[in-house]
Write a protein that holds these residues in place. Sequence first.
Motif, mmCIF file in Angstrom:
data_model
loop_
_atom_site.group_PDB
_atom_site.id
_atom_site.type_symbol
_atom_site.label_atom_id
_atom_site.label_comp_id
_atom_site.label_asym_id
_atom_site.label_seq_id
_atom_site.Cartn_x
_atom_site.Cartn_y
_atom_site.Cartn_z
ATOM 1 N N UNK A 31 0.844 -1.182 0.000
ATOM 2 C CA UNK A 31 0.000 0.000 0.000
ATOM 3 C C UNK A 31 0.884 1.238 0.000
ATOM 4 N N UNK A 32 0.661 2.140 -0.960
ATOM 5 C CA UNK A 32 1.467 3.354 -1.043
ATOM 6 C C UNK A 32 0.580 4.574 -0.890
ATOM 7 N N UNK A 33 1.200 5.684 -0.567
ATOM 8 C CA UNK A 33 0.489 6.949 -0.486
ATOM 9 C C UNK A 33 -0.059 7.304 -1.861
ATOM 10 N N UNK A 34 -1.291 7.865 -1.936
ATOM 11 C CA UNK A 34 -1.857 8.182 -3.247
ATOM 12 C C UNK A 34 -0.953 9.046 -4.113
ATOM 13 N N UNK A 35 -0.205 9.966 -3.513
ATOM 14 C CA UNK A 35 0.638 10.868 -4.295
ATOM 15 C C UNK A 35 1.823 10.160 -4.917
ATOM 16 N N UNK A 36 2.115 8.937 -4.430
ATOM 17 C CA UNK A 36 3.277 8.227 -4.935
ATOM 18 C C UNK A 36 2.895 6.985 -5.741
ATOM 19 N N UNK A 83 12.711 25.346 -4.739
ATOM 20 C CA UNK A 83 11.705 26.372 -4.450
ATOM 21 C C UNK A 83 10.392 26.066 -5.164
ATOM 22 N N UNK A 84 10.497 25.486 -6.338
ATOM 23 C CA UNK A 84 9.291 25.055 -7.043
ATOM 24 C C UNK A 84 8.549 23.996 -6.240
ATOM 25 N N UNK A 85 9.264 23.002 -5.744
ATOM 26 C CA UNK A 85 8.626 21.944 -4.959
ATOM 27 C C UNK A 85 7.989 22.511 -3.691
ATOM 28 N N UNK A 86 8.694 23.415 -3.026
ATOM 29 C CA UNK A 86 8.153 24.000 -1.793
ATOM 30 C C UNK A 86 6.875 24.779 -2.080
ATOM 31 N N UNK A 87 6.853 25.538 -3.179
ATOM 32 C CA UNK A 87 5.657 26.302 -3.516
ATOM 33 C C UNK A 87 4.501 25.384 -3.887
ATOM 34 N N UNK A 88 4.781 24.372 -4.686
ATOM 35 C CA UNK A 88 3.747 23.430 -5.103
ATOM 36 C C UNK A 88 3.096 22.773 -3.890
ATOM 37 N N UNK A 97 -6.106 23.749 -0.343
ATOM 38 C CA UNK A 97 -6.889 22.534 -0.455
ATOM 39 C C UNK A 97 -7.363 22.246 -1.860
ATOM 40 N N UNK A 98 -6.523 22.605 -2.847
ATOM 41 C CA UNK A 98 -6.884 22.391 -4.248
ATOM 42 C C UNK A 98 -5.813 21.542 -4.925
ATOM 43 N N UNK A 99 -6.209 20.734 -5.912
ATOM 44 C CA UNK A 99 -5.205 20.040 -6.716
ATOM 45 C C UNK A 99 -4.365 21.040 -7.490
ATOM 46 N N UNK A 100 -3.155 20.640 -7.835
ATOM 47 C CA UNK A 100 -2.254 21.492 -8.614
ATOM 48 C C UNK A 100 -1.825 20.744 -9.868
ATOM 49 N N UNK A 101 -1.631 21.514 -10.947
ATOM 50 C CA UNK A 101 -1.165 20.936 -12.198
ATOM 51 C C UNK A 101 -0.195 21.913 -12.843
ATOM 52 N N UNK A 102 0.912 21.409 -13.339
ATOM 53 C CA UNK A 102 1.869 22.233 -14.078
ATOM 54 C C UNK A 102 1.395 22.279 -15.524
ATOM 55 N N UNK A 139 5.854 16.748 -8.832
ATOM 56 C CA UNK A 139 4.390 16.808 -8.808
ATOM 57 C C UNK A 139 3.828 15.573 -8.124
ATOM 58 N N UNK A 140 4.415 14.417 -8.370
ATOM 59 C CA UNK A 140 3.949 13.174 -7.773
ATOM 60 C C UNK A 140 4.042 13.198 -6.247
ATOM 61 N N UNK A 141 4.993 13.936 -5.724
ATOM 62 C CA UNK A 141 5.227 13.966 -4.282
ATOM 63 C C UNK A 141 4.395 15.011 -3.535
ATOM 64 N N UNK A 142 3.542 15.750 -4.230
ATOM 65 C CA UNK A 142 2.689 16.723 -3.545
ATOM 66 C C UNK A 142 1.821 15.992 -2.519
#
Length: 365
Positions: free
Chosen positions: A17-22, A242-247, A255-260, A306-309
Amino acid sequence: MKRVLTTLLLVLASLTVTHPAQAGVLRIRGADVSSLAKSEAYGGLYRDARGRAGDALRILSDAGLNYIRLKVWVNPADGYNTKARILPIAKRAKARGMKLLVDFHYSDTWADPGKQFKPAAWESLPLDRLAQAVYDHTYDVLAALRRQGTTADMVQVGNEINGGLLWPDGSNSDWPSTARLLNAGYDAVKRVSRATEVVLHLANGGDNGLYRWWFDNAAAHGIRYDVIGLSYYPYWHGTLETFQANLNDVATRYGRPVVVVETAYPFTTEDDDGWPNIIVSAEPYPGYPATPQGQAAMLAKVADIVRQVPDGLGLGLFAWEATWTGVKGNGWDPADPASGNGWENQALFDYADRALPALRALGHS
């Protein structure tokens, strides 16, 4: 014995079982193909990784991509990126099982953080009629897509709207007016299809201060949306960290999904059409050379971020203008047929029209 079996089952469960983001591939593995219709009209060819010529959308789909992005201008000088031009591309993509993001610029030409020019036909409209024009234009395009059985899955109400849209009326120096225009677009989207997700899109994906300021104001002024969209170009928009931290921050804070919705990287420093390339450095970002392998590695890295959000809120990414190869006549300026393309060294097809490794890296991200 029963206790041993129970313990073994729990251990196996913890391993599988893995985290949904991964877990698995990203929901969105996409490409902006806004220039494709014009490229094909001017003789552009596309080949898969083995050199076989074919439909560009088939090549993208076969590589694992599942989404396309198409921009819409109101009345551009060259007649491309309009309702009439996107309908056939949308039909082809949907026939291959791909989904569709429609990107409204609300302009006759490029809209981005440095320019949000009104369409000529809307220039003299007061705010009330301007909001109605946004609604009518958005509804008209999306309803046409729905009628042909290719309902948009996601819609951007505006493109890179750091400073608002439809200046000066929609500048975010006047947030109530910005909200009025954006909500007019939102309402049109939802009237056509309640299931279509509305994206609000900013550039400068590594600038957390910008995103907090913008979306805090969006909340304060009742701006409605479903998804936060970002542009992240690693040679312009800050470090990967910094991109990862902001994402991560904006996904959890709002509380919203993010997409690049826009990212890219060069595969070469060479030019193909005699028009200077925008990015010419041999290593635009440290550790990632401008080579086919460097391009593939960068797209894979952005996808991994993005997968790790947290909480599975990272939806995926789009390679910007993946099919904008160096085809004569398909330049950047819709009003100037002699203009060239400064982006062909960041497409996902090389100068022999062959699919690059980055295409497969994106499709399997």
